[in-house]
Design a protein around this motif. Sequence first.
Motif, PDB file in Angstrom:
ATOM      1  N   THR A 129       0.846  -1.199   0.000  1.00  0.00           N
ATOM      2  CA  THR A 129       0.000   0.000   0.000  1.00  0.00           C
ATOM      3  C   THR A 129       0.876   1.241   0.000  1.00  0.00           C
ATOM      4  OG1 THR A 129      -1.760  -1.180   1.158  1.00  0.00           O
ATOM      5  CG2 THR A 129      -1.830   1.230   1.226  1.00  0.00           C
ATOM      6  N   ALA A 130       1.933   1.231   0.803  1.00  0.00           N
ATOM      7  CA  ALA A 130       2.871   2.359   0.828  1.00  0.00           C
ATOM      8  C   ALA A 130       3.467   2.578  -0.560  1.00  0.00           C
ATOM      9  CB  ALA A 130       3.978   2.119   1.855  1.00  0.00           C
ATOM     10  N   LEU A 131       3.885   1.495  -1.218  1.00  0.00           N
ATOM     11  CA  LEU A 131       4.459   1.610  -2.557  1.00  0.00           C
ATOM     12  C   LEU A 131       3.438   2.146  -3.558  1.00  0.00           C
ATOM     13  CD1 LEU A 131       6.557  -1.679  -2.702  1.00  0.00           C
ATOM     14  CD2 LEU A 131       7.436   0.667  -2.627  1.00  0.00           C
ATOM     15  N   ALA A 132       2.195   1.711  -3.453  1.00  0.00           N
ATOM     16  CA  ALA A 132       1.147   2.204  -4.360  1.00  0.00           C
ATOM     17  C   ALA A 132       0.929   3.695  -4.164  1.00  0.00           C
ATOM     18  CB  ALA A 132      -0.148   1.428  -4.145  1.00  0.00           C
ATOM     19  N   PHE A 150      12.127   1.515   4.171  1.00  0.00           N
ATOM     20  CA  PHE A 150      11.081   1.597   5.200  1.00  0.00           C
ATOM     21  C   PHE A 150      11.789   1.774   6.529  1.00  0.00           C
ATOM     22  CE2 PHE A 150       9.326  -0.816   1.692  1.00  0.00           C
ATOM     23  CZ  PHE A 150       8.046  -0.301   1.552  1.00  0.00           C
ATOM     24  N   LYS A 151      11.803   3.018   7.043  1.00  0.00           N
ATOM     25  CA  LYS A 151      12.574   3.311   8.250  1.00  0.00           C
ATOM     26  C   LYS A 151      11.755   3.153   9.524  1.00  0.00           C
ATOM     27  CE  LYS A 151      15.745   6.170   5.776  1.00  0.00           C
ATOM     28  NZ  LYS A 151      16.619   7.276   5.722  1.00  0.00           N
ATOM     29  N   LEU A 152      10.513   3.605   9.507  1.00  0.00           N
ATOM     30  CA  LEU A 152       9.635   3.512  10.676  1.00  0.00           C
ATOM     31  C   LEU A 152       8.285   2.969  10.242  1.00  0.00           C
ATOM     32  CD1 LEU A 152      10.236   7.018  12.334  1.00  0.00           C
ATOM     33  CD2 LEU A 152      11.100   4.813  13.143  1.00  0.00           C
ATOM     34  N   PRO A 153       7.615   2.191  11.105  1.00  0.00           N
ATOM     35  CA  PRO A 153       6.278   1.714  10.748  1.00  0.00           C
ATOM     36  C   PRO A 153       5.266   2.859  10.779  1.00  0.00           C
ATOM     37  CG  PRO A 153       6.822   1.059  12.989  1.00  0.00           C
ATOM     38  CD  PRO A 153       8.053   1.709  12.410  1.00  0.00           C
ATOM     39  N   ILE A 154       4.273   2.750   9.930  1.00  0.00           N
ATOM     40  CA  ILE A 154       3.159   3.707   9.915  1.00  0.00           C
ATOM     41  C   ILE A 154       1.961   2.954  10.467  1.00  0.00           C
ATOM     42  CG2 ILE A 154       1.695   5.153   8.469  1.00  0.00           C
ATOM     43  CD1 ILE A 154       4.083   5.319   6.489  1.00  0.00           C
ATOM     44  N   VAL A 162      11.928  10.906  -9.664  1.00  0.00           N
ATOM     45  CA  VAL A 162      11.044  11.512  -8.679  1.00  0.00           C
ATOM     46  C   VAL A 162      11.363  10.927  -7.310  1.00  0.00           C
ATOM     47  CG1 VAL A 162       8.639  11.963  -8.046  1.00  0.00           C
ATOM     48  CG2 VAL A 162       9.253  11.692 -10.470  1.00  0.00           C
ATOM     49  N   ASP A 163      11.793  11.773  -6.377  1.00  0.00           N
ATOM     50  CA  ASP A 163      11.998  11.342  -4.994  1.00  0.00           C
ATOM     51  C   ASP A 163      10.669  11.438  -4.269  1.00  0.00           C
ATOM     52  OD1 ASP A 163      14.667  10.859  -5.347  1.00  0.00           O
ATOM     53  OD2 ASP A 163      15.359  12.652  -4.303  1.00  0.00           O
ATOM     54  N   VAL A 164      10.347  10.382  -3.510  1.00  0.00           N
ATOM     55  CA  VAL A 164       9.068  10.324  -2.802  1.00  0.00           C
ATOM     56  C   VAL A 164       9.331   9.986  -1.343  1.00  0.00           C
ATOM     57  CG1 VAL A 164       6.768   9.285  -2.733  1.00  0.00           C
ATOM     58  CG2 VAL A 164       7.960   9.514  -4.930  1.00  0.00           C
ATOM     59  N   GLU A 165       8.620  10.686  -0.467  1.00  0.00           N
ATOM     60  CA  GLU A 165       8.753  10.471   0.971  1.00  0.00           C
ATOM     61  C   GLU A 165       7.369  10.331   1.589  1.00  0.00           C
ATOM     62  OE1 GLU A 165      11.298  12.458   4.565  1.00  0.00           O
ATOM     63  OE2 GLU A 165      10.369  13.825   3.131  1.00  0.00           O
ATOM     64  N   LEU A 166       7.235   9.385   2.523  1.00  0.00           N
ATOM     65  CA  LEU A 166       6.014   9.259   3.326  1.00  0.00           C
ATOM     66  C   LEU A 166       6.314   9.801   4.716  1.00  0.00           C
ATOM     67  CD1 LEU A 166       4.711   5.645   2.518  1.00  0.00           C
ATOM     68  CD2 LEU A 166       4.034   7.795   1.485  1.00  0.00           C
ATOM     69  N   ILE A 167       5.469  10.696   5.174  1.00  0.00           N
ATOM     70  CA  ILE A 167       5.617  11.296   6.504  1.00  0.00           C
ATOM     71  C   ILE A 167       4.358  10.968   7.292  1.00  0.00           C
ATOM     72  CG2 ILE A 167       5.924  13.451   7.788  1.00  0.00           C
ATOM     73  CD1 ILE A 167       7.016  14.542   4.964  1.00  0.00           C
ATOM     74  N   ALA A 168       4.521  10.294   8.424  1.00  0.00           N
ATOM     75  CA  ALA A 168       3.384   9.938   9.270  1.00  0.00           C
ATOM     76  C   ALA A 168       3.142  11.037  10.286  1.00  0.00           C
ATOM     77  CB  ALA A 168       3.643   8.613   9.985  1.00  0.00           C
ATOM     78  N   ASP A 180       2.526  15.203  16.134  1.00  0.00           N
ATOM     79  CA  ASP A 180       3.894  14.725  15.927  1.00  0.00           C
ATOM     80  C   ASP A 180       4.023  14.126  14.533  1.00  0.00           C
ATOM     81  OD1 ASP A 180       4.580  15.469  18.493  1.00  0.00           O
ATOM     82  OD2 ASP A 180       4.366  13.442  19.323  1.00  0.00           O
ATOM     83  N   ARG A 181       5.116  14.476  13.841  1.00  0.00           N
ATOM     84  CA  ARG A 181       5.367  14.009  12.479  1.00  0.00           C
ATOM     85  C   ARG A 181       6.724  13.329  12.415  1.00  0.00           C
ATOM     86  NH1 ARG A 181       2.793  16.479   8.077  1.00  0.00           N
ATOM     87  NH2 ARG A 181       4.762  16.705   6.986  1.00  0.00           N
ATOM     88  N   ALA A 182       6.812  12.304  11.572  1.00  0.00           N
ATOM     89  CA  ALA A 182       8.090  11.605  11.393  1.00  0.00           C
ATOM     90  C   ALA A 182       8.181  11.062   9.976  1.00  0.00           C
ATOM     91  CB  ALA A 182       8.214  10.458  12.391  1.00  0.00           C
ATOM     92  N   PRO A 183       9.329  11.298   9.307  1.00  0.00           N
ATOM     93  CA  PRO A 183       9.535  10.661   7.999  1.00  0.00           C
ATOM     94  C   PRO A 183       9.688   9.156   8.202  1.00  0.00           C
ATOM     95  CG  PRO A 183      11.436  12.011   8.624  1.00  0.00           C
ATOM     96  CD  PRO A 183      10.432  12.134   9.713  1.00  0.00           C
ATOM     97  N   CYS A 184       8.970   8.368   7.401  1.00  0.00           N
ATOM     98  CA  CYS A 184       8.954   6.913   7.598  1.00  0.00           C
ATOM     99  C   CYS A 184       9.518   6.113   6.434  1.00  0.00           C
ATOM    100  CB  CYS A 184       7.519   6.450   7.850  1.00  0.00           C
ATOM    101  SG  CYS A 184       6.833   7.132   9.364  1.00  0.00           S
ATOM    102  N   THR A 185       9.249   6.562   5.215  1.00  0.00           N
ATOM    103  CA  THR A 185       9.623   5.796   4.033  1.00  0.00           C
ATOM    104  C   THR A 185      10.098   6.749   2.952  1.00  0.00           C
ATOM    105  OG1 THR A 185       7.891   4.197   4.596  1.00  0.00           O
ATOM    106  CG2 THR A 185       8.801   4.057   2.382  1.00  0.00           C
ATOM    107  N   ARG A 186      11.151   6.334   2.227  1.00  0.00           N
ATOM    108  CA  ARG A 186      11.679   7.118   1.098  1.00  0.00           C
ATOM    109  C   ARG A 186      11.932   6.187  -0.061  1.00  0.00           C
ATOM    110  NH1 ARG A 186      14.236  11.599   0.663  1.00  0.00           N
ATOM    111  NH2 ARG A 186      13.923  12.982   2.366  1.00  0.00           N
ATOM    112  N   GLY A 187      11.837   6.756  -1.259  1.00  0.00           N
ATOM    113  CA  GLY A 187      12.170   5.984  -2.445  1.00  0.00           C
ATOM    114  C   GLY A 187      12.311   6.888  -3.650  1.00  0.00           C
ATOM    115  N   ARG A 188      12.834   6.336  -4.717  1.00  0.00           N
ATOM    116  CA  ARG A 188      12.979   7.077  -5.970  1.00  0.00           C
ATOM    117  C   ARG A 188      12.290   6.269  -7.069  1.00  0.00           C
ATOM    118  NH1 ARG A 188      18.276  10.131  -7.934  1.00  0.00           N
ATOM    119  NH2 ARG A 188      17.410  11.497  -6.371  1.00  0.00           N
ATOM    120  N   PHE A 189      11.570   7.000  -7.908  1.00  0.00           N
ATOM    121  CA  PHE A 189      10.852   6.395  -9.028  1.00  0.00           C
ATOM    122  C   PHE A 189      11.321   7.053 -10.316  1.00  0.00           C
ATOM    123  CE2 PHE A 189       8.459   5.433  -5.352  1.00  0.00           C
ATOM    124  CZ  PHE A 189       7.719   4.292  -5.620  1.00  0.00           C
TER     125      PHE A 189
END
Length: 134
Positions: free
Chosen positions: A35-38, A66-70, A92-98, A105-114
Motif C-alpha cells: 500500500t505504501a508503494l502504491a 522503510f525506516k519507521l512503521p506507519i 522523482v523522490d518520494v517520501e512518506l511522513i506519518a 507529531d510528524r516523522a519521515p517513515c519511508t523514502r524511495g525514488r521512481f
Amino acid sequence: MSAVPPAGAPTTEARLLEIVFPDHTNHIGTLFGGTALAWMDKAAFIAASRYARRSVVTARSEQVDFKLPIRQGQLVETVARVVAVGRTSMQVDVELIAEDLLSGDRAPCTRGRFVMIALDGDGTPSPVPPLPDA
C-alpha cells in the motif's frame, strides 16, 4: 515549504494525504508495504505528469527504504518531487511522513525514488523540459 513556481514554469512537486484505515494494515496494525508503494507510485505519477504535462508510466522504483512503521489511524503525507530529468525520463523522490492526528507529531517513515517516462499520444517516449534553475 515550496514556493509557487512562476507562471509557465513546470510544477515539480505533488503532495497527497491519506489516513491509515484497518483495511490498509497488516496483522500487527501497520501499513502494508504494498500500500505504501502504491501511494508513492501514485504521487510520483502525479508529480511527473504535472511536470511534463504528458501521460507518464513508471519505468523503475529504486531503493525504497522503510525506516519507521506507519500505524493505523495515522495521517500520511506523501511528498513527491521531480529531482532530475533526462530526455524522456524523470527521477522523482518520494517520501512518506506519518502524523499523529491528536499530538501533531510528524516523522519521515519511508523514502524511495521512481523513474517515470513521458509518453506522447501514440505511447512513444516523449521529450520533457529541463528542470528550471534552482
